[in-house]
Each structure stands twice: as structure tokens, then as C-alpha cells.
Design an enzyme around this catalytic site. Structure first.
Site, PDB file in Angstrom:
ATOM      1  N   SER A   3       3.752  -7.408  -4.238  1.00 13.39           N
ATOM      2  CA  SER A   3       2.733  -6.363  -4.323  1.00 13.39           C
ATOM      3  C   SER A   3       3.078  -5.469  -5.508  1.00 13.39           C
ATOM      4  O   SER A   3       3.238  -5.958  -6.620  1.00 13.39           O
ATOM      5  CB  SER A   3       2.647  -5.589  -2.999  1.00 13.39           C
ATOM      6  OG  SER A   3       1.588  -4.657  -3.038  1.00 13.39           O
TER       7      SER A   3
ATOM      8  N   HIS B 240      -0.677  -9.050  -4.274  1.00 12.99           N
ATOM      9  CA  HIS B 240      -1.725  -8.081  -3.983  1.00 12.99           C
ATOM     10  C   HIS B 240      -2.345  -7.624  -5.297  1.00 12.99           C
ATOM     11  O   HIS B 240      -1.740  -6.864  -6.053  1.00 12.99           O
ATOM     12  CB  HIS B 240      -1.163  -6.870  -3.249  1.00 12.99           C
ATOM     13  CG  HIS B 240      -0.736  -7.158  -1.846  1.00 12.99           C
ATOM     14  ND1 HIS B 240       0.090  -6.332  -1.131  1.00 12.99           N
ATOM     15  CD2 HIS B 240      -1.043  -8.181  -1.010  1.00 12.99           C
ATOM     16  CE1 HIS B 240       0.289  -6.824   0.074  1.00 12.99           C
ATOM     17  NE2 HIS B 240      -0.370  -7.960   0.159  1.00 12.99           N
TER      18      HIS B 240
ATOM     19  N   ASP C  86       3.464  -5.860   4.379  1.00 15.31           N
ATOM     20  CA  ASP C  86       2.880  -7.199   4.396  1.00 15.31           C
ATOM     21  C   ASP C  86       3.934  -8.226   3.985  1.00 15.31           C
ATOM     22  O   ASP C  86       4.689  -8.016   3.042  1.00 15.31           O
ATOM     23  CB  ASP C  86       1.690  -7.265   3.434  1.00 15.31           C
ATOM     24  CG  ASP C  86       0.889  -8.548   3.602  1.00 15.31           C
ATOM     25  OD1 ASP C  86       0.864  -9.095   4.728  1.00 15.31           O
ATOM     26  OD2 ASP C  86       0.285  -9.001   2.613  1.00 15.31           O
TER      27      ASP C  86
END
Length: 341
Positions: A155, A182, A275
Site C-alpha cells: 500500500s 492499493h 489489509d
């Protein structure tokens, strides 16, 4: 949420103020006219989110992002005019810890152009800040022993970390690599092209029905979840539709653990939120090797930290050691010429 605005154009600051005024749960904490002021303000009064422009006098948004993430870390959303034309700078800022990017809203239009994308991004970042819960992982399943898969999730700070790993892998690397980063779908193709330019491997967006092939890197390319739909085929799924992260690393790791028939290594890199932590834990519980990036080399130590809290990572490595560890895996040992020491 308390939001800092960084932009050298008064009209842009006014547009951002007007957008935020339409969402009473948000308030402007402060404004800064360039990166130097932004760093000073962040150190003095750290907000929940900073809306960061890229092109500014004295200090640009990339350097300001780097400084803030090092000295007063908080969520940073790049907000700049024509982000597609500034893709290289957007990726550079994300490499320093920015979470996402969106076009600056315009004052004209009814409703004001760009209002909804900006508020949507802010709400998504807010969910990332709040996310971090964990749940028990299911018990393991049988797996075969065919070709090897390296499953990577990243991310904030991910583009730079991914580039560092991929450029250190030699041509002919005998495992397939699949990445869930992401990033807004608008940037996914540019990210894949940029990564392809950084390394000797072939990097492209994953397409519906793709197979994982040795020496090829597939990157999630839409806002739907990239998943294995069978032991041989990748695809995209809208479900779970209410997931905080889109595409989700957890969802991808879970599908890989369910379907991939061979050896699998799960790798969770820098990023905000949690996540990938639960998905990595599921992979470890099924006997796969799992690796998390260490704190010192992470631009944002959120996702790897969450993985450690769940005991999801068998190994914790600095970024500069990850590529060498991958080439040392059983069945993947080959010439390491060109690898950094």
C-alpha cells in the site's frame, strides 16, 4: 477528520475548502502554501489527513511527503491538477508514503467538478486509518507441489518498495509473481509500465483468465478484487462488495491459499492499515512461507505491524534483503548476478 491543505494556488485552496465544507464531519486544520510550510505545520499540529499538491515552490509535494512521513507521519492524499500527466510524481509521492491521488476539484460546475471523487477518497483514507481489526483464520488445506508463486501485497510506500525488489530479481526468475498494490484503477496501468521499466522481468496488468507464468509479474488492474478463480486462472470479483480495501490483499491472499496448488510465498510490504495481515496469517497456517517488511525500511509501518501482531509472518526482513531471500527459496536458486549486496 481534521485535514491539512497544502497548495500554492489560492483558487485551489478555496476549491478544497468548499468541498470540505459540504462534509460537516471534516474540518480544515490548517493550510500551507508549499512543502516547507507543510512540514512545519505537520510538526506543530499533526492532522488526520493532509491533502498534498505536487508542484510547489521551495519544496515540492514528493519531498514534503518524505519529510512528513519521517518526522510527523500521518495519512497523505495527493491532490493535484491532471494527475495522469503527473503520474511519475504521483508514484514518487506514493513511494514516500502517500496513500492515493485525486484531481484537484474546480470551482466551476454544478455540482463543483471533482467534489465527489475527492470526498470518496477522503472517506476511503479514513477507513484505512480506522482499520486494524483481526479475525481467526480458517484451518489449512492440502496443497500440491508444482510451480512457485510469489504473492505480494503493498500500500503506501509500495511502488518504490516493489521497484526495489523487482529490479534486484534476475531475468529468468523461475517463479510467477502477482502483486496487489492499493492504487486507484486509473493509475494501475501506469504503475505496471513504470515497474516494467525498472526491472528485467515482464510486468503487466492481470487480465481475466490469466495464468501465472514463471518470470512474469502480474499487477492488479481494477478496483475489483484480483483473485484465483481456479488453480490455474486469475480473475476479478466485486465480492466482497463492502470490503474497506479495493482491491484487497486479504481477499487475494485468501484465494491464493485456497486454489494455488504449488509452493507459495506471501509477502506483505509497507502500507497503512491492516489489509493483508489476516490473509498472510491464513497462508502461514497452511504451511506457506510468509514474509513481512521490517519497520526500519517501511515507509508506513501499518500492514507489516498488523501482520506481526497476528503472528502472520514467519520472517521479518528489511527491504534490501527480500529479493535475495526470494532467490534463495528451494527451487528458485539460480545465478544471482546483478543482485545488490
Amino acid at each position: 477528520m481534521r485535514i491539512g491543505i497544502v497548495n500554492d494556488l489560492p483558487l485551489a485552496i478555496e476549491a478544497l475548502r468548499r468541498v470540505l465544507a459540504q462534509a460537516p464531519q471534516h474540518q480544515v486544520a490548517w493550510t500551507a502554501a508549499d512543502g516547507v510550510e507543510a512540514v512545519e505545520m505537520a510538526l506543530r499540529d499533526r492532522p488526520d489527513i493532509i491533502l498534498m499538491d505536487l508542484v510547489m515552490p521551495r519544496m515540492n509535494g514528493v519531498e514534503a511527503t518524505r519529510r512528513i512521513m519521517a518526522e510527523a507521519p500521518c495519512a497523505i492524499l495527493v491532490v493535484t491538477s491532471d494527475i495522469e500527466s503527473n503520474a511519475a510524481q504521483v508514484f514518487a509521492a506514493m513511494g514516500k508514503g502517500a496513500l492515493d491521488a485525486v484531481d484537484t476539484p474546480l470551482l466551476h460546475g454544478a455540482p463543483m467538478a471533482g467534489k465527489h471523487p475527492l470526498l470518496t477518497k477522503i472517506e476511503a483514507v479514513g477507513r484505512l486509518i480506522d482499520a486494524g481489526s483481526s479475525a481467526p483464520a480458517p484451518k489449512g488445506i492440502e496443497r500440491g507441489a508444482t510451480s512457485q508463486l510469489i504473492a505480494i501485497g503493498a500500500s503506501a510506500g509500495g511502488p518504490a518498495a516493489l521497484a526495489a525488489i523487482l529490479k534486484a530479481l534476475p531475468a529468468g526468475f523461475p517463479a510467477g509473481i502477482v502483486i496487489v498494490q492499493h492504487v486507484d484503477a486509473r493509475f494501475a496501468e501506469g504503475l505496471a509500465r513504470w515497474l516494467d521499466d525498472q526491472c528485467a522481468l515482464s510486468v503487466r496488468l492481470a487480465q481475466e483468465g490469466d495464468r501465472v507464468r514463471p518470470g512474469e509479474v502480474l499487477v492488479a488492474g481494477t478496483d475489483d478484487h484480483l483473485v484465483f478463480k481456479s488453480p490455474e486462472r486469475l480473475g476479478y470479483s466485486r465480492e466482497p462488495s463492502d470490503h474497506t480495501y479495493r482491491p484487497s490483499i486479504d481477499v487475494f491472499f485468501r484465494s491464493a491459499g485456497q486454489f494455488w496448488p504449488g509452493a507459495l510465498t506471501g509477502l506483505l510490504l509497507t502500507g497503512m492499515g491492516a489489509d493483508g495481515a489476516r490473509g498472510l496469517k491464513e497462508l502461514r497456517d497452511k504451511g506457506h512461507l510468509t514474509i513481512a517488511q521490517d519497520k526500519a525500511s517501511s515507509a508506513v509501518y501499518g500492514m507489516p505491524k498488523a501482520a506481526l501482531q497476528l503472528d502472520a509472518a514467519r520472517e521479518v526482513l528489511p527491504l534490501e534483503q527480500i529479493a535475495r531471500r526470494l532467490t534463495d527459496l528451494p527451487g528458485l536458486r539460480l545465478s544471482t548476478k546483478g543482485l545488490s549486496e
